[in-house]
Design an enzyme around this catalytic site. Structure first.
Site: not given
Length: 250
Positions: A138, A151
């Site tokens: 990400s 995360y």
């Protein structure tokens, strides 16, 4: 990675980017197997897309991952591409004692899930020509979102793991690719498919497929939209982007 003629297993391919990428790879002329936890979604995909395979598994369960690898490599011995797509993104507050459960579940799903999938499939993949392991990180691997600290941390860890994995497999037939999406219009963390700040999913998929075709030897696939985060340290914009993502005004 060649753009067609592969047998691809997308782990976590029942929704969002995973499902979209599975469909695009299928349309490009690959034999795609979608793996996920929810049987109803797997059945839906198989019913709607002739030729796509489906395997049920739980990415948080090591035994389930090992069983998936045994089934998939036996049923599809030509399998040569693994995409480790499964992941969760849940807000956390470190002063909330209940957030520790979110932290542990996120690490198990996003980081251990990826590592366990690689360990389960790598022995088969090194025996195949033109093999690929594609991990998914990400833009938050490079500048974290403070609302989702674990995360962001797991995505940074997957980036680091991918770098080491590529080095360990450099003398094998396996190409290791990192795909780093930006904020994309999916249901991940309730981002929504109409979020104006997020990249439209179909635009992301189109750009990704174009990059995979244009850069067959790529180590990392970066759409233009994620480069601001990816190169923030180099560009000297890290503090500015972190403050923006933290919604700080000063």
């Amino acid at each position: 990675m060649r753009i067609s003629g592969n047998t691809v297993l997308v782990a976590g391919g029942t929704s969002g980017i995973g499902r979209g990428l599975a469909m695009r790879l299928h349309e490009a002329g690959n034999h795609v197997i979608v793996a996920g936890r929810r049987k109803e979604l797997l059945d839906e995909i198989v019913a709607e897309h002739a030729g796509i395979g489906a395997e049920q598994f739980d990415v948080t369960d090591d035994a389930s991952i090992r069983e998936l690898a045994a089934r998939a490599t036996a049923s599809y011995p030509e399998l040569n591409v693994l995409v480790t797509m499964a992941g969760i993104m849940v807000p956390e507050k470190v002063l909330d004692p209940d957030s520790l459960e979110i932290t542990e579940r996120t690490v198990t799903t996003n980081l251990l899930g990826t590592i366990r999938l690689v360990h389960a499939f790598a022995p088969h993949l090194v025996s195949r020509p033109d093999a690929v392991i594609a991990t998914v990180t990400s833009g938050l691997a490079y500048v974290p979102l403070p609302l989702t600290p674990t995360y962001s941390a797991t995505k940074a860890a997957v980036h680091s793991y991918t770098e080491s994995l590529r080095e360990q497999l450099r003398d094998t037939s396996v190409q290791v690719i990192e795909i780093a999406p930006p904020l994309t219009r999916t249901t991940l963390m309730g981002a929504g498919t109409d979020n104006e700040l997020a990249m439209p999913l179909e635009d992301f998929l189109t750009e990704i497929m174009g990059l995979l075709e244009a850069q067959p030897d790529a180590r990392q696939i970066l759409v233009d939209r994620v480069k601001r985060q990816r190169f923030a340290e180099i560009d000297g914009t890290y503090d500015q982007i972190l403050a923006l993502q933290a919604a700080r005004t000063s």
